[in-house]
Write a protein that holds these residues in place. Structure first.
Motif: not given
Length: 97
Positions: A10, A13-14, A18, A21, A25
């Motif tokens: 977590r 990811l933080k 954004k 990420l 993806n």
């Protein structure tokens, strides 16, 4: 996965932005397309469904995050064109048999 490991994931990811990420993806989806197309006999129902699902997800990302998608758009288009060609070749061979 332990609670400590989940917290570590977590935190990682933080720490990522954004947009990073989203790019990860997109790259993962494009990589999955390439893996499918590299199979010995890629034209089958399972792969057709996977490619459609990937296309839907890429379209969603392209619509909601065009600035992150734009640098990888050419690769996505190239993959889809190659998949289309593979299907056309398969269909023409099927007609001969």
């Amino acid at each position: 996965m332990t609670t400590k490991e989940k917290m570590a994931v977590r935190d990682i990811l933080k720490s990522l932005a954004k947009d990073e990420l989203i790019k990860m993806n997109i790259k993962g989806l494009l990589n999955l397309q390439n893996q499918i197309m590299d199979e010995e006999n890629p034209i089958n129902l399972k792969n057709q469904m996977a490619m459609i699902g990937i296309a839907v997800e890429l379209n969603r990302i392209q619509t909601s995050h065009p600035e992150e998608f734009e640098p990888l758009e050419k690769e996505a288009d190239k993959n889809w064109e190659m998949w289309y060609e593979m299907n056309q070749q398969f269909t023409s061979l099927k007609g001969v048999m």
